[in-house]
Design a protein around this motif. Structure first.
Motif, PDB file in Angstrom:
ATOM      1  N   ASP A 171      34.168  26.998  46.100  1.00 37.13           N
ATOM      2  CA  ASP A 171      34.652  28.320  46.491  1.00 37.13           C
ATOM      3  C   ASP A 171      36.117  28.160  46.909  1.00 37.13           C
ATOM      4  O   ASP A 171      36.417  27.501  47.908  1.00 37.13           O
ATOM      5  CB  ASP A 171      33.825  28.851  47.666  1.00 37.13           C
ATOM      6  N   GLN A 172      37.014  28.733  46.152  1.00 44.24           N
ATOM      7  CA  GLN A 172      38.431  28.490  46.364  1.00 44.24           C
ATOM      8  C   GLN A 172      39.034  29.424  47.415  1.00 44.24           C
ATOM      9  O   GLN A 172      38.612  30.567  47.555  1.00 44.24           O
ATOM     10  CB  GLN A 172      39.199  28.652  45.052  1.00 44.24           C
ATOM     11  N   VAL A 173      39.998  28.899  48.130  1.00 40.95           N
ATOM     12  CA  VAL A 173      40.768  29.681  49.097  1.00 40.95           C
ATOM     13  C   VAL A 173      42.231  29.635  48.663  1.00 40.95           C
ATOM     14  O   VAL A 173      42.809  28.547  48.558  1.00 40.95           O
ATOM     15  CB  VAL A 173      40.640  29.113  50.525  1.00 40.95           C
ATOM     16  N   LYS A 174      42.821  30.786  48.395  1.00 41.26           N
ATOM     17  CA  LYS A 174      44.208  30.805  47.934  1.00 41.26           C
ATOM     18  C   LYS A 174      45.133  30.348  49.063  1.00 41.26           C
ATOM     19  O   LYS A 174      45.101  30.904  50.165  1.00 41.26           O
ATOM     20  CB  LYS A 174      44.590  32.211  47.494  1.00 41.26           C
ATOM     21  N   PRO A 175      45.975  29.346  48.807  1.00 46.01           N
ATOM     22  CA  PRO A 175      46.881  28.839  49.851  1.00 46.01           C
ATOM     23  C   PRO A 175      47.828  29.888  50.400  1.00 46.01           C
ATOM     24  O   PRO A 175      48.256  29.796  51.551  1.00 46.01           O
ATOM     25  CB  PRO A 175      47.648  27.727  49.137  1.00 46.01           C
ATOM     26  N   SER A 176      48.144  30.914  49.601  1.00 46.95           N
ATOM     27  CA  SER A 176      49.115  31.920  50.033  1.00 46.95           C
ATOM     28  C   SER A 176      48.479  33.121  50.726  1.00 46.95           C
ATOM     29  O   SER A 176      49.182  34.021  51.189  1.00 46.95           O
ATOM     30  CB  SER A 176      49.917  32.415  48.827  1.00 46.95           C
ATOM     31  N   SER A 177      47.143  33.144  50.828  1.00 45.62           N
ATOM     32  CA  SER A 177      46.485  34.295  51.441  1.00 45.62           C
ATOM     33  C   SER A 177      46.751  34.337  52.936  1.00 45.62           C
ATOM     34  O   SER A 177      46.938  33.304  53.588  1.00 45.62           O
ATOM     35  CB  SER A 177      44.979  34.245  51.183  1.00 45.62           C
ATOM     36  N   SER A 178      46.765  35.539  53.514  1.00 38.61           N
ATOM     37  CA  SER A 178      47.023  35.675  54.946  1.00 38.61           C
ATOM     38  C   SER A 178      45.931  35.003  55.761  1.00 38.61           C
ATOM     39  O   SER A 178      46.199  34.422  56.823  1.00 38.61           O
ATOM     40  CB  SER A 178      47.124  37.158  55.326  1.00 38.61           C
ATOM     41  N   GLU A 179      44.693  35.066  55.276  1.00 38.07           N
ATOM     42  CA  GLU A 179      43.593  34.426  55.984  1.00 38.07           C
ATOM     43  C   GLU A 179      43.811  32.919  56.076  1.00 38.07           C
ATOM     44  O   GLU A 179      43.620  32.310  57.127  1.00 38.07           O
ATOM     45  CB  GLU A 179      42.260  34.712  55.279  1.00 38.07           C
ATOM     46  N   ARG A 180      44.229  32.331  54.963  1.00 38.62           N
ATOM     47  CA  ARG A 180      44.468  30.887  54.931  1.00 38.62           C
ATOM     48  C   ARG A 180      45.643  30.517  55.838  1.00 38.62           C
ATOM     49  O   ARG A 180      45.574  29.538  56.601  1.00 38.62           O
ATOM     50  CB  ARG A 180      44.737  30.448  53.493  1.00 38.62           C
ATOM     51  N   LEU A 181      46.717  31.273  55.779  1.00 40.93           N
ATOM     52  CA  LEU A 181      47.891  30.956  56.577  1.00 40.93           C
ATOM     53  C   LEU A 181      47.598  31.067  58.072  1.00 40.93           C
ATOM     54  O   LEU A 181      48.043  30.232  58.871  1.00 40.93           O
ATOM     55  CB  LEU A 181      49.051  31.883  56.193  1.00 40.93           C
ATOM     56  N   ASP A 219      37.759  32.411  57.545  1.00 37.41           N
ATOM     57  CA  ASP A 219      37.365  31.673  56.346  1.00 37.41           C
ATOM     58  C   ASP A 219      36.218  32.408  55.663  1.00 37.41           C
ATOM     59  O   ASP A 219      35.096  32.439  56.181  1.00 37.41           O
ATOM     60  CB  ASP A 219      36.940  30.253  56.737  1.00 37.41           C
ATOM     61  N   HIS A 220      36.492  33.006  54.499  1.00 40.15           N
ATOM     62  CA  HIS A 220      35.463  33.798  53.829  1.00 40.15           C
ATOM     63  C   HIS A 220      34.312  32.945  53.307  1.00 40.15           C
ATOM     64  O   HIS A 220      33.238  33.466  52.978  1.00 40.15           O
ATOM     65  CB  HIS A 220      36.071  34.600  52.668  1.00 40.15           C
ATOM     66  N   ARG A 221      34.491  31.627  53.277  1.00 40.29           N
ATOM     67  CA  ARG A 221      33.423  30.746  52.791  1.00 40.29           C
ATOM     68  C   ARG A 221      32.344  30.528  53.839  1.00 40.29           C
ATOM     69  O   ARG A 221      31.246  30.072  53.515  1.00 40.29           O
ATOM     70  CB  ARG A 221      34.010  29.391  52.382  1.00 40.29           C
ATOM     71  N   ASP A 222      32.637  30.838  55.088  1.00 44.16           N
ATOM     72  CA  ASP A 222      31.700  30.593  56.180  1.00 44.16           C
ATOM     73  C   ASP A 222      30.645  31.701  56.229  1.00 44.16           C
ATOM     74  O   ASP A 222      30.963  32.890  56.108  1.00 44.16           O
ATOM     75  CB  ASP A 222      32.459  30.534  57.505  1.00 44.16           C
ATOM     76  N   ALA A 223      29.392  31.303  56.455  1.00 42.60           N
ATOM     77  CA  ALA A 223      28.282  32.255  56.411  1.00 42.60           C
ATOM     78  C   ALA A 223      27.803  32.679  57.794  1.00 42.60           C
ATOM     79  O   ALA A 223      26.825  33.418  57.904  1.00 42.60           O
ATOM     80  CB  ALA A 223      27.110  31.638  55.642  1.00 42.60           C
ATOM     81  N   ALA A 224      28.486  32.254  58.859  1.00 42.76           N
ATOM     82  CA  ALA A 224      27.995  32.524  60.212  1.00 42.76           C
ATOM     83  C   ALA A 224      28.849  33.545  60.957  1.00 42.76           C
ATOM     84  O   ALA A 224      28.828  33.588  62.188  1.00 42.76           O
ATOM     85  CB  ALA A 224      27.933  31.222  61.002  1.00 42.76           C
TER      86      ALA A 224
END
Length: 233
Positions: free
Chosen positions: A124-134, A176-181
């Protein structure tokens, strides 16, 4: 110079030592000299000695610090130092504290990553430039040294408060949208001993050896919580 070091447990007292001043001397060097040359019973923690692990954290002249990174020249006052264990944690002996409740609160804040995918699924990829990632990247480097927890006045007033490190960790996972909790974590974060308790004084941010801003993470969590509540309404 004169160095006052905490000796004993919670009911201990400061003991004074005379330590020679040396070039480029760190506070950890001072503690090590005392233990090796003056008082072999002195208990303290350290590991890497190069500012990577955080295990040498102590209270120096009233401020929690990594002693391996703290040079005597920058903190000495009138040729004297005061060295004590971290505040807000039970003292085991001398400069050693019990970190159990610190990490228990990390666990209460559900600081573990809970993935949505299995090993059979693609990444499950996370875009490095996304605001969530930053935003998450800005808080991800916490190593759990406890310095911010020791500096937090709210923890002193309310020992049940989760503290800045646990909330900072929760923030990185909520972004982190990959987290399920996320839902289970919100149930904890909106409780009486979490987000509502922080006074925003910024003591945690002022002392963080990693240059992180737990206060900022808590503010962003509150903004996310308000948006979530408005959406649910």
């Amino acid at each position: 110079m004169k160095v006052s070091v905490w000796k004993g447990g919670a009911e201990g007292a400061f003991q004074e030592f005379e330590v020679p001043r040396l070039p480029s001397q760190t506070v950890l060097d001072v503690v090590t000299y005392i233990q090796r040359a003056l008082d072999p019973t002195l208990a303290y923690r350290y590991a890497c000695r190069v500012g990577m692990c955080g295990s040498c954290a102590m209270t120096v002249n009233g401020v929690p610090r990594w002693t391996c990174r703290t040079h005597v020249d920058k903190v000495v006052r009138d040729e004297s130092l005061s060295i004590a264990p971290l505040r807000n944690l039970p003292v085991i002996r001398d400069l050693v504290t019990d970190m159990s409740e610190f990490f228990d609160k990390w666990a209460r804040a559900k600081g573990q990553f809970h993935g949505r995918r299995t090993r059979d699924d693609d990444f499950d990829q996370v875009k490095p430039s996304s605001s969530e990632r930053l935003q998450a990247d800005a808080g991800i480097e916490c190593i759990g040294c406890g310095v911010c927890y020791s500096a937090c006045d709210v923890v002193s007033w309310n020992p049940d408060y989760l503290g800045p490190a646990a909330l900072n960790r929760a923030f990185t996972l909520q972004r982190d949208h990959r987290d399920a909790a996320h839902a289970a974590r919100w149930a904890v974060l909106l409780g009486d001993d979490a987000l509502p308790r922080c006074h925003g004084q910024g003591n945690c941010t002022d002392v963080c050896p990693m240059g992180l801003a737990p206060t900022g993470s808590i503010i962003r969590l509150r903004q996310m919580a308000v948006r979530r509540l408005l959406t649910l309404a």
